[in-house]
Design a protein around this motif. Structure first.
Motif, PDB file in Angstrom:
ATOM      1  N   PHE A   1      37.482  34.205  25.378  1.00 52.11           N
ATOM      2  CA  PHE A   1      38.048  33.725  24.122  1.00 52.11           C
ATOM      3  C   PHE A   1      36.583  34.067  23.315  1.00 52.11           C
ATOM      4  N   THR A   2      35.564  33.155  23.808  1.00 52.10           N
ATOM      5  CA  THR A   2      34.234  33.293  22.871  1.00 52.10           C
ATOM      6  C   THR A   2      33.589  34.770  22.980  1.00 52.10           C
TER       7      THR A   2
ATOM      8  N   ASN B   1      44.608  35.647  19.804  1.00 51.54           N
ATOM      9  CA  ASN B   1      45.014  34.338  19.517  1.00 51.54           C
ATOM     10  C   ASN B   1      45.842  33.672  20.528  1.00 51.54           C
TER      11      ASN B   1
ATOM     12  N   GLU C   1      43.322  31.635  22.359  1.00 48.98           N
ATOM     13  CA  GLU C   1      42.624  30.370  21.691  1.00 48.98           C
ATOM     14  C   GLU C   1      43.827  29.307  21.778  1.00 48.98           C
TER      15      GLU C   1
END
Length: 182
Positions: A92-93, A173, A176
């Motif tokens: 994610f990051t 998404n 996340e």
């Protein structure tokens, strides 16, 4: 007395091919299969085959055990990719693309080294003008204009049977949402 699961690692199993092309599964039933194989604190995130659970077993052992249980229960060739919280957080990051409402951004969970294969396939494929593929932190990321995911040449490559046991993809998404529940 219920065994404590506080110190057990938390994983997410990303299942490939769930609720597409006739493979329909209710997430409650998938969670039940995980529980019957000894997984604890089992829950799902969305209806696309993202199963959170705790276990003391190693990832390779979990993959083999859960793929066999899923294949037997649902009568299909199950492929899943297990990531711990740190790996999901990294996917994610480390996304190299800026958010843009005109694009979908996908991250990939798969076997070691799959990012190189995906990049090779992406580079060989015909692309839309703003479609991009990049590797960051040993993960492959794909940015595609909304409405073009399934029609793009690379999107069609991702569905090849010879790749089905090597990766699965999720919109960023989804990663996340999974991370927030871990």
């Amino acid at each position: 007395m219920k065994k404590s699961t506080e110190n057990k690692p938390i994983f997410c199993a990303f299942l490939r091919g769930v609720n597409v092309k006739g493979t329909n599964m209710k997430m409650a039933e998938v969670c039940s299969v995980f529980e019957k194989t000894g997984m604890e604190n089992v829950s799902s995130v969305l209806a696309s085959g993202n199963i959170l659970f705790s276990s003391d077993k190693k990832k390779d052992e979990l993959k083999a055990l859960l793929e066999k249980a899923m294949s037997t229960h649902f009568n299909y060739d199950a492929f899943l990719f297990i990531k711990d919280k740190t790996e999901v957080e990294t996917i994610f990051t480390e996304n190299p693309f800026d958010a843009n409402p005109d694009f979908h951004i996908y991250g990939f969970a798969g076997i070691a080294g799959i990012e190189k294969t995906l990049m090779e396939e992406f580079e060989k494929s015909k692309k839309t003008e703003e479609e991009r593929g990049l590797i960051a932190a040993n993960n492959f990321y794909w940015r595609v204009p909304k409405g073009n995911t399934l029609e793009s040449e690379f999107g069609k490559i991702l569905g090849r049977k010879n790749l089905k046991d090597t990766f699965t993809s999720r919109n960023l998404n989804t990663f996340e949402k999974v991370l927030k529940k871990m």
